[in-house]
Design an enzyme around this catalytic site. Structure first.
Site, short mmCIF file in Angstrom:
data_model
loop_
_atom_site.label_atom_id
_atom_site.label_comp_id
_atom_site.label_asym_id
_atom_site.label_seq_id
_atom_site.Cartn_x
_atom_site.Cartn_y
_atom_site.Cartn_z
N ASP A 14 -3.76 -2.96 3.79
CA ASP A 14 -3.99 -2.06 2.65
C ASP A 14 -5.00 -0.97 2.96
O ASP A 14 -5.05 0.04 2.27
CB ASP A 14 -4.45 -2.87 1.44
CG ASP A 14 -3.27 -3.58 0.83
OD1 ASP A 14 -2.84 -4.59 1.41
OD2 ASP A 14 -2.74 -3.10 -0.19
N GLN A 23 4.41 -13.40 -2.26
CA GLN A 23 5.16 -12.24 -1.75
C GLN A 23 5.97 -12.60 -0.51
O GLN A 23 7.03 -12.02 -0.26
CB GLN A 23 4.20 -11.08 -1.40
CG GLN A 23 3.56 -10.40 -2.59
CD GLN A 23 2.21 -11.00 -2.92
OE1 GLN A 23 1.98 -12.19 -2.70
NE2 GLN A 23 1.32 -10.21 -3.47
N ASN A 53 -6.30 -6.88 4.30
CA ASN A 53 -4.90 -7.21 4.01
C ASN A 53 -4.88 -8.41 3.08
O ASN A 53 -5.93 -9.00 2.76
CB ASN A 53 -4.10 -7.47 5.29
CG ASN A 53 -2.60 -7.50 5.02
OD1 ASN A 53 -2.08 -6.65 4.29
ND2 ASN A 53 -1.89 -8.48 5.55
N ALA A 78 0.80 -1.23 0.00
CA ALA A 78 0.00 0.00 0.00
C ALA A 78 0.84 1.29 0.00
O ALA A 78 0.63 2.16 -0.86
CB ALA A 78 -0.98 -0.04 1.18
N ARG A 102 -5.60 -0.27 -9.08
CA ARG A 102 -5.93 -1.31 -8.08
C ARG A 102 -6.89 -0.67 -7.07
O ARG A 102 -6.68 0.47 -6.66
CB ARG A 102 -4.68 -1.83 -7.36
CG ARG A 102 -3.75 -2.65 -8.25
CD ARG A 102 -2.64 -3.30 -7.44
NE ARG A 102 -3.09 -4.49 -6.73
CZ ARG A 102 -2.35 -5.13 -5.82
NH1 ARG A 102 -1.16 -4.68 -5.48
NH2 ARG A 102 -2.81 -6.22 -5.24
O1 MRU Z 1 -0.97 -7.43 -3.48
P1 MRU Z 1 0.10 -6.73 -2.70
O2 MRU Z 1 1.41 -7.43 -2.76
O3 MRU Z 1 0.19 -5.27 -3.05
O4 MRU Z 1 -0.40 -6.82 -1.19
C1 MRU Z 1 0.36 -6.19 -0.20
C2 MRU Z 1 -0.17 -6.42 1.17
O5 MRU Z 1 -1.19 -7.04 1.36
C3 MRU Z 1 0.59 -5.78 2.31
O6 MRU Z 1 0.44 -6.52 3.48
C4 MRU Z 1 0.01 -4.37 2.56
O7 MRU Z 1 -0.04 -3.62 1.38
C5 MRU Z 1 0.80 -3.63 3.55
S1 MRU Z 1 2.33 -3.10 2.87
C6 MRU Z 1 3.24 -2.26 3.96
#
Ligand code: MRU
Length: 354
Positions: free
Chosen positions: A245, A204, A255, A56, A97
């Site tokens: 997020d 991730q 999240n 995010a 997104r």
């Molecule tokens: O789909 P992504 O990789 O963008 O998802 C990211 C997450 O869910 C993280 O936990 C969230 O953005 C927090 S990032 C500091």
């Protein structure tokens, strides 16, 4: 925070130099470190959609600089034409997104600067946008340090800490959110271990979190998502810290998909479940989690594993990228302003009212 040299060891997710935006292509990590210059709004939009830049806070910073890139062809236009284009481009980037509130927040902040101040010409207005994007970037680094300071005392010697997805340095432009307390505790000499969920479907946790924590010298163990319950049941986990997020006004948390299951298991085993996030991730306009849009992604991400097909192409799938953890499962929020505990609706408003 001079002690934390981890930021010198890790590639920057987002950088801006000489009016040029460069993004680290995170889809190629950890095997390749590839940086990509962003030349158009369409390219930035695709980079966000494809998760070349993700997490995010990093999405917010990338989009702020992305908006500057998008406005470069309009330098020299009349202020009115520039303003119209700015709104179109901000709306366009915001559509890449839906779940991370930092994206819309950054776009609003950039547009408001243009609306609320006076400019002689579009050159001056463009320069002001760049200054604002740089501020958003610098603040993100500082907010991560705030989360590190407030969250590090939660991590005690000998603890096992579970995290999900990547809420690390790669997901921000600083120390990360969930990882910020880990980096500071480690720098303070606290010995603890981290369990990183691999985080299907896009891995991730495996590709990014396990890699970045290992670079920092933190003891990290990669597990598949379905091992988290076993680790909790066998006493390996003392604390969970995830990122988010978007947090609704009542403390419901969006999240990465799978966070809800982790939170339910943590509750069952009486393990504290903390969510780390900066002020820009709180959405006080959304009353509760039911109002948070959940991104649904392509079926291929489910029918393939790391690009290898594991289910037939016509298999029926669902692919929500995020889930909502109800506030009742959250022990507290690690924010840049301090730790916030229940009742969340009142306490979150209070801590950010100043
Ligand atoms: O789909 P992504 O990789 O963008 O998802 C990211 C997450 O869910 C993280 O936990 C969230 O953005 C927090 S990032 C500091």
């Amino acid at each position: 925070m001079e002690k934390l040299d981890i930021l010198n060891k890790l590639p920057a997710a987002v950088s801006w130099q000489d009016d040029t935006l460069t993004l680290l292509d995170q889809t190629r990590l950890p095997l390749e470190t590839v940086f990509e210059r962003q030349e158009t709004a369409e390219q930035v939009w695709q980079s966000i959609l494809q998760l070349k830049v993700r997490g995010a806070p990093a999405i917010g910073v990338a989009a702020a600089f992305g908006l500057c890139v998008a406005m470069q062809p309009f330098i020299g236009a009349s202020i009115d034409d520039f303003m119209d284009a700015l709104q179109d481009q901000a709306n366009y980037l915001n559509s890449s997104r839906p779940t991370a509130v930092n994206l819309g927040w950054a776009m609003r902040r950039m547009s408001n600067v243009a609306k609320n101040e006076n400019f002689n010409d579009s050159h001056q207005l463009y320069a002001r946008l760049v200054t604002e994007a740089k501020r958003i970037h610098a603040e993100d680094i500082e907010l991560c340090e705030g989360m590190a300071m407030h969250g590090a005392p939660l991590i005690k010697a000998g603890m096992g800490v579970l995290t999900h997805c990547n809420a690390g340095s790669l997901a921000t432009t600083g120390l990360g959110t969930a990882t910020a307390p880990m980096y500071l505790a480690h720098a303070n000499g606290v010995e603890f271990s981290v369990f990183a969920d691999e985080t299907r479907p896009l891995l991730q946790g495996a590709r990014l979190t396990a890699w970045e924590l290992a670079q920092a010298g933190i003891d990290v163990t990669l597990i598949t998502d379905n091992m988290a319950g076993h680790m909790m049941a066998t006493g390996k986990i003392d604390l969970v810290i995830t990122g988010t997020d978007r947090v609704a006004a009542n403390g419901d948390v969006a999240n990465k998909i799978g966070t809800l299951g982790v939170a339910i298991m943590a509750k069952y085993y009486n393990i504290p479940f903390y969510v780390a996030c900066p002020q820009s991730t709180f959405d006080f306009d959304t009353a509760d989690g039911s109002g948070i849009p959940i991104e649904e992604r392509e079926a291929d991400e489910v029918t393939c594993f790391a690009s290898a097909r594991v289910a037939t192409i016509d298999t029926k799938t669902r692919n929500p990228a995020f889930d909502i953890t109800p506030n009742a499962l959250v022990t507290g929020f690690i924010t840049d302003q301090g730790i916030v505990k229940a009742p969340f609706k009142e306490n979150l408003r209070q801590i950010f009212s100043t």
